[in-house]
Write a protein that holds these residues in place. Structure first.
Motif, PDB file in Angstrom:
ATOM      1  N   PRO A   1      -2.589  -4.086  10.347  1.00  0.00           N
ATOM      2  CA  PRO A   1      -2.788  -3.182   9.212  1.00  0.00           C
ATOM      3  C   PRO A   1      -2.382  -1.742   9.577  1.00  0.00           C
ATOM      4  O   PRO A   1      -2.571  -1.292  10.696  1.00  0.00           O
ATOM      5  N   VAL A   2      -1.827  -1.077   8.602  1.00  0.00           N
ATOM      6  CA  VAL A   2      -1.458   0.333   8.746  1.00  0.00           C
ATOM      7  C   VAL A   2      -2.216   1.075   7.664  1.00  0.00           C
ATOM      8  O   VAL A   2      -1.989   0.869   6.458  1.00  0.00           O
ATOM      9  N   GLY A   3      -3.188   1.851   8.074  1.00  0.00           N
ATOM     10  CA  GLY A   3      -3.944   2.606   7.096  1.00  0.00           C
ATOM     11  C   GLY A   3      -5.009   1.752   6.433  1.00  0.00           C
ATOM     12  O   GLY A   3      -5.170   0.551   6.717  1.00  0.00           O
ATOM     13  N   PRO A   4      -5.757   2.300   5.507  1.00  0.00           N
ATOM     14  CA  PRO A   4      -6.853   1.591   4.855  1.00  0.00           C
ATOM     15  C   PRO A   4      -6.349   0.712   3.718  1.00  0.00           C
ATOM     16  O   PRO A   4      -5.170   0.738   3.361  1.00  0.00           O
ATOM     17  N   GLU A   5      -7.313   0.001   3.114  1.00  0.00           N
ATOM     18  CA  GLU A   5      -7.028  -0.717   1.880  1.00  0.00           C
ATOM     19  C   GLU A   5      -7.231   0.235   0.713  1.00  0.00           C
ATOM     20  O   GLU A   5      -8.148   1.046   0.711  1.00  0.00           O
ATOM     21  N   TYR A   6      -6.380   0.059  -0.299  1.00  0.00           N
ATOM     22  CA  TYR A   6      -6.440   0.941  -1.462  1.00  0.00           C
ATOM     23  C   TYR A   6      -6.799   0.086  -2.682  1.00  0.00           C
ATOM     24  O   TYR A   6      -6.332  -1.072  -2.799  1.00  0.00           O
ATOM     25  N   ARG A   7      -7.622   0.622  -3.593  1.00  0.00           N
ATOM     26  CA  ARG A   7      -8.041  -0.121  -4.766  1.00  0.00           C
ATOM     27  C   ARG A   7      -7.780   0.690  -6.026  1.00  0.00           C
ATOM     28  O   ARG A   7      -7.941   1.916  -6.033  1.00  0.00           O
ATOM     29  N   VAL A   8      -7.410  -0.048  -7.075  1.00  0.00           N
ATOM     30  CA  VAL A   8      -7.074   0.568  -8.352  1.00  0.00           C
ATOM     31  C   VAL A   8      -7.796  -0.213  -9.441  1.00  0.00           C
ATOM     32  O   VAL A   8      -7.736  -1.464  -9.468  1.00  0.00           O
ATOM     33  N   THR A   9      -8.514   0.483 -10.298  1.00  0.00           N
ATOM     34  CA  THR A   9      -9.265  -0.192 -11.355  1.00  0.00           C
ATOM     35  C   THR A   9      -8.444  -0.403 -12.619  1.00  0.00           C
ATOM     36  O   THR A   9      -8.905  -1.054 -13.560  1.00  0.00           O
ATOM     37  N   GLU A  10      -7.256   0.176 -12.668  1.00  0.00           N
ATOM     38  CA  GLU A  10      -6.402   0.045 -13.861  1.00  0.00           C
ATOM     39  C   GLU A  10      -5.684  -1.295 -13.788  1.00  0.00           C
ATOM     40  O   GLU A  10      -4.599  -1.419 -13.202  1.00  0.00           O
ATOM     41  N   LEU A  11      -6.304  -2.311 -14.375  1.00  0.00           N
ATOM     42  CA  LEU A  11      -5.710  -3.642 -14.286  1.00  0.00           C
ATOM     43  C   LEU A  11      -4.464  -3.796 -15.148  1.00  0.00           C
ATOM     44  O   LEU A  11      -3.740  -4.786 -15.028  1.00  0.00           O
ATOM     45  N   SER A  12      -4.256  -2.791 -16.001  1.00  0.00           N
ATOM     46  CA  SER A  12      -3.056  -2.876 -16.845  1.00  0.00           C
ATOM     47  C   SER A  12      -1.787  -2.467 -16.093  1.00  0.00           C
ATOM     48  O   SER A  12      -0.684  -2.624 -16.598  1.00  0.00           O
ATOM     49  N   LEU A  13      -1.906  -1.923 -14.925  1.00  0.00           N
ATOM     50  CA  LEU A  13      -0.727  -1.474 -14.171  1.00  0.00           C
ATOM     51  C   LEU A  13       0.141  -2.658 -13.789  1.00  0.00           C
ATOM     52  O   LEU A  13      -0.367  -3.729 -13.403  1.00  0.00           O
ATOM     53  N   ARG A  14       1.441  -2.462 -13.893  1.00  0.00           N
ATOM     54  CA  ARG A  14       2.389  -3.438 -13.396  1.00  0.00           C
ATOM     55  C   ARG A  14       3.370  -2.807 -12.391  1.00  0.00           C
ATOM     56  O   ARG A  14       4.305  -3.455 -11.929  1.00  0.00           O
ATOM     57  N   GLU A  15       3.117  -1.521 -12.026  1.00  0.00           N
ATOM     58  CA  GLU A  15       4.024  -0.811 -11.088  1.00  0.00           C
ATOM     59  C   GLU A  15       3.259   0.364 -10.518  1.00  0.00           C
ATOM     60  O   GLU A  15       2.468   1.008 -11.226  1.00  0.00           O
ATOM     61  N   LEU A  16       3.493   0.626  -9.237  1.00  0.00           N
ATOM     62  CA  LEU A  16       2.873   1.807  -8.631  1.00  0.00           C
ATOM     63  C   LEU A  16       3.832   2.398  -7.595  1.00  0.00           C
ATOM     64  O   LEU A  16       4.778   1.730  -7.129  1.00  0.00           O
ATOM     65  N   THR A  17       3.561   3.640  -7.255  1.00  0.00           N
ATOM     66  CA  THR A  17       4.340   4.359  -6.226  1.00  0.00           C
ATOM     67  C   THR A  17       3.434   4.591  -5.057  1.00  0.00           C
ATOM     68  O   THR A  17       2.343   5.177  -5.201  1.00  0.00           O
ATOM     69  N   ALA A  18       3.886   4.178  -3.871  1.00  0.00           N
ATOM     70  CA  ALA A  18       3.037   4.303  -2.685  1.00  0.00           C
ATOM     71  C   ALA A  18       3.897   4.646  -1.486  1.00  0.00           C
ATOM     72  O   ALA A  18       5.071   4.265  -1.410  1.00  0.00           O
ATOM     73  N   GLY A  19       3.296   5.359  -0.548  1.00  0.00           N
ATOM     74  CA  GLY A  19       3.979   5.706   0.693  1.00  0.00           C
ATOM     75  C   GLY A  19       3.257   5.113   1.874  1.00  0.00           C
ATOM     76  O   GLY A  19       2.030   4.980   1.874  1.00  0.00           O
ATOM     77  N   ILE A  20       4.032   4.786   2.914  1.00  0.00           N
ATOM     78  CA  ILE A  20       3.461   4.219   4.123  1.00  0.00           C
ATOM     79  C   ILE A  20       2.556   5.254   4.747  1.00  0.00           C
ATOM     80  O   ILE A  20       2.953   6.414   4.926  1.00  0.00           O
ATOM     81  N   PRO A  21       1.321   4.891   5.080  1.00  0.00           N
ATOM     82  CA  PRO A  21       0.390   5.893   5.628  1.00  0.00           C
ATOM     83  C   PRO A  21       0.931   6.486   6.938  1.00  0.00           C
ATOM     84  O   PRO A  21       1.576   5.804   7.741  1.00  0.00           O
ATOM     85  N   ARG A  22       0.638   7.758   7.112  1.00  0.00           N
ATOM     86  CA  ARG A  22       1.044   8.457   8.323  1.00  0.00           C
ATOM     87  C   ARG A  22       0.125   8.043   9.459  1.00  0.00           C
ATOM     88  O   ARG A  22      -1.093   7.974   9.290  1.00  0.00           O
ATOM     89  N   PRO A  23       0.662   7.842  10.640  1.00  0.00           N
ATOM     90  CA  PRO A  23      -0.173   7.463  11.779  1.00  0.00           C
ATOM     91  C   PRO A  23      -1.151   8.570  12.118  1.00  0.00           C
ATOM     92  O   PRO A  23      -0.968   9.727  11.710  1.00  0.00           O
TER      93      PRO A  23
END
Length: 695
Positions: free
Chosen positions: A82-104
């Motif tokens: 694993p790299v970084g923590p787990e992330y959670r989103v309550t917006e179940l309507s989402l079908r796309e997100l923007t995310a970056g690889i966590p910095r060490p």
């Protein structure tokens, strides 16, 4: 707010769903939806240099499952950790997100590489199946490429072949997409629009291995080839490969050396020399530098390098042309295009000019000698030429006389008065503008130019003392008697050549100027010159007189020291100069004497004699002049009794005592006498006698 796609169920329902009803145990609960189609928006397996990924997915319902209440995702490295923590989103309507690889930890940059991305649904403590995809991140700059460019000069408008090699060193994870090439003309820009980032359109040579690419057309200015290695994510290399391309678009400058400024009298060697400050004029081969020179449109003389030589022959005007080619093939004007070449003109005249004396001679100017010079090609030289003479038929060298040269003519005025009578032959030397020389003794009628001197009418000049007549007394002394005979002389030449006059007296002189046959010459100036003896001031004096209708002139000479008198006629264009005999005018020194008393007491006070020597127009030496004091008795000769020295002002003084009783009642005569002295411009002079009686 996005519309929620699921509703919240009651806790009892959830427990019932999880445990089932009744006493019979139920299977593990499942969620009522599942994630499918998880992938980066740009497409699976695409590398990106930006740590910002757009990821999309879809949800499909699952019958009888628990309704999810949020989404969860996390990143894993290439080892699955694993790299970084787990992330959670309550917006179940989402079908796309923007995310970056966590910095060490420690804020270090995110390493390049492939990262796993997991996304799943959760409902309370129940997690659905995980869907995964791979994200490819690479912001590494690749090493610079190898670059080999031409070192020789290139011609303007041509192209240059660049050899691009695979970069040395480790390559980025995304690999090498290719190479971007830019031909910089001084702007300093790189091959990619956004410095450090390249687009696919910036890549000019694809592939990792490199190859050959042409750049151009080249111009004669700053030509720098800049090449960047482009990674698979479009990152430009850490630095650019650079190569300066030397371009020469300027033709050489050609000059024709040794071109005479005017006409030449023979063959003329010429050299065409070329200078090129860029690619230069050195090198070889059929396309190497060359210089060419052509005469009168004939086939040019061509030589490799920066110079070519030729010799111009033959009379006439010759047209010279020259051109050159530099090391890259640029031709100067006239070589490879229609513009004119470097031009010069050479004029050659190998024939001598024609020179002859003018047969006609002006009676009003008998001493004027003229010659004509002609030349049909270069023309006569307007600045060089000479006329000379010598006794006719003699082996003596010719003597040049002052010559005035004008275009086509030479003139000289012969000072014939300075030469003795006789026959003289003349020579003229003329030049043309090419320096050719011709000499002649002949007139334009073919006869030699021989002249009899004197050319002009001879003149004679007489000089004598007196006016129109000289009344002359010839005297003889016999004992105490002096007899004189009066004589009247009209002829100036028969008058005496010398006179002796007292100091302070002016003297008239006269003379006559005559021409051929004794004819009088009227209204002409004559110069009377008086040259005073040494010590006179001034040393000389000149007086000009005009002759009358009978040729006679008169001059009254002012008083002054002894002198030599000469007269001269300077001559003119038709009359010779002449001079008369020299006259001698002697002037007696002016001496005065007086005594302090006319009577002298024997044995008493002395008698003081004093006097002075006149010195008008003369300077007495600072040491004075010796004056003899003389005495005599009546009927006896004069005797010196004392010599005294004057002062610088000419004055003298002497006291004399009468002590002899024999002098009582005797009447003595006294005088002062000044003999001739070196540097004194007067003849001997004596004062008037004075008398002193002893008592």
């Amino acid at each position: 707010m996005k519309q929620r796609l699921v509703r919240f169920w009651s806790l009892a329902a959830l427990i019932a769903a999880a445990l089932g009803t009744g006493s019979e145990a139920k299977a593990a609960p499942v969620l009522g939806a599942s994630v499918v189609g998880l992938a980066p928006t740009s497409g699976y397996g695409t590398w990106t240099a930006t740590n910002e990924f757009r990821i999309s997915w879809n949800l499909i319902p699952v019958g009888g499952g628990l309704p999810p209440d949020h989404l969860a995702y996390r990143f894993r490295d290439s080892a699955g950790q694993p790299v970084g923590p787990e992330y959670r989103v309550t917006e179940l309507s989402l079908r796309e997100l923007t995310a970056g690889i966590p910095r060490p930890p420690g804020s270090e940059p995110v390493p390049a590489g492939a990262y796993g991305f997991e996304l799943w649904l959760e409902s309370g403590l129940v997690a659905g199946a995980r869907s995964s995809t791979t994200l490819y991140f690479d912001d590494t700059r690749p090493p610079p490429p190898g670059l080999d460019a031409p070192e020789e000069w290139l011609r303007e408008g041509s192209t240059a072949e660049l050899r691009i090699g695979r970069p040395e060193g480790p390559l980025p994870p995304s690999g090498i997409a290719g190479y971007a090439v830019e031909l910089d003309h001084g702007s300093g820009g790189g091959p990619c629009g956004d410095r450090g980032r390249c687009t696919p359109q910036d890549v000019d040579l694809s592939g990792e291995s490199g190859g050959t690419i042409s750049v151009g057309p080249l111009t004669e200015q700053v030509n720098v080839a800049r090449v960047s290695t482009v990674s698979g994510t479009g990152m430009a290399s850490t630095r650019e490969g650079e190569a300066e391309l030397k371009v020469d678009g300027t033709p050489p400058l050609v000059a024709i050396e040794q071109v005479p400024g005017g006409w030449s009298g023979g063959a003329v060697p010429l050299t065409a020399r070329a200078v090129d400050t860029l690619s230069g004029m050195s090198g070889g081969g059929p396309a190497g530098p060359l210089t060419a020179i052509a005469i009168d449109g004939a086939i040019a003389t061509v030589a490799a390098g920066d110079s070519a030589s030729a010799v111009v022959h033959g009379e006439g005007v010759h047209e010279i042309a020259a051109y050159a080619r530099d090391a890259v093939g640029n031709f100067s004007a006239g070589g490879g295009d229609s513009s004119p070449p470097t031009l010069a003109q050479v004029r050659i005249d190998e024939s001598v000019p024609r020179v002859s004396f003018t047969a006609y001679r002006d009676p009003a100017e008998p001493e004027r000698i003229a010659a004509a010079v002609s030349d049909p090609l270069s023309g006569p030289d307007p600045e060089r030429g000479s006329i000379a003479l010598r006794p006719a038929g003699s082996p003596q060298p010719f003597e040049a006389i002052a010559t005035k040269v004008a275009p086509g003519t030479m003139t000289a005025v012969w000072d014939s008065d300075s030469y003795p009578p006789g026959r003289y032959e003349f020579r003229a030397i003329g030049y043309d503008q090419a320096g050719n020389r011709a000499a002649t003794l002949l007139r334009d009628d073919g006869a030699p130019l021989v002249l009899e001197n004197p050319l002009k009418t001879p003149t004679a000049l007489a000089l004598g003392f007196g006016g129109r007549q000289l009344v002359w007394h010839r005297c003889r002394r016999s004992g105490d008697e002096r007899r004189c005979r009066r004589q009247v002389i009209e002829d100036f030449e028969r008058r005496p050549g010398s006179r002796l006059v007292p100091s302070g007296r002016g003297v008239p002189v006269g003379g006559r100027l005559t021409g051929a046959g004794g004819l009088p010459l009227a209204n002409l100036p004559v110069q009377v010159t008086e040259t005073f003896d040494a010590g006179g001031a001034p040393a000389a004096r000149q007086t000009t007189a005009l002759t009358g209708a009978d040729g006679v002139f008169f001059v009254h000479l002012p008083p002054g020291p002894s002198r030599r008198i000469e007269v001269a006629f300077a001559g003119n264009r038709v009359l010779t100069r002449s001079g008369g005999r020299a006259l001698r005018l002697g002037v007696r020194a002016a001496v005065k004497l007086r005594s302090s008393s006319a009577a002298a007491d024997i044995g008493g006070a002395p008698v003081v004699f004093s006097g002075a020597v006149g010195h008008q127009d003369a300077a007495i030496p600072t040491t004075g002049l010796p004056v003899e004091l003389q005495f005599r008795l009546p009927g006896m000769a004069w005797s010196e009794f004392r010599t005294v020295q004057t002062g610088a002002d000419g004055r003298f003084r002497y006291a004399y005592e009468f002590s002899d009783d024999d002098s009582r009642g005797v009447r003595f005569q006294f005088r002062a006498h000044l003999a001739a002295q070196p540097g004194w411009p007067f003849e001997p002079g004596t004062s008037r006698p004075i008398a002193v009686t002893g008592r």
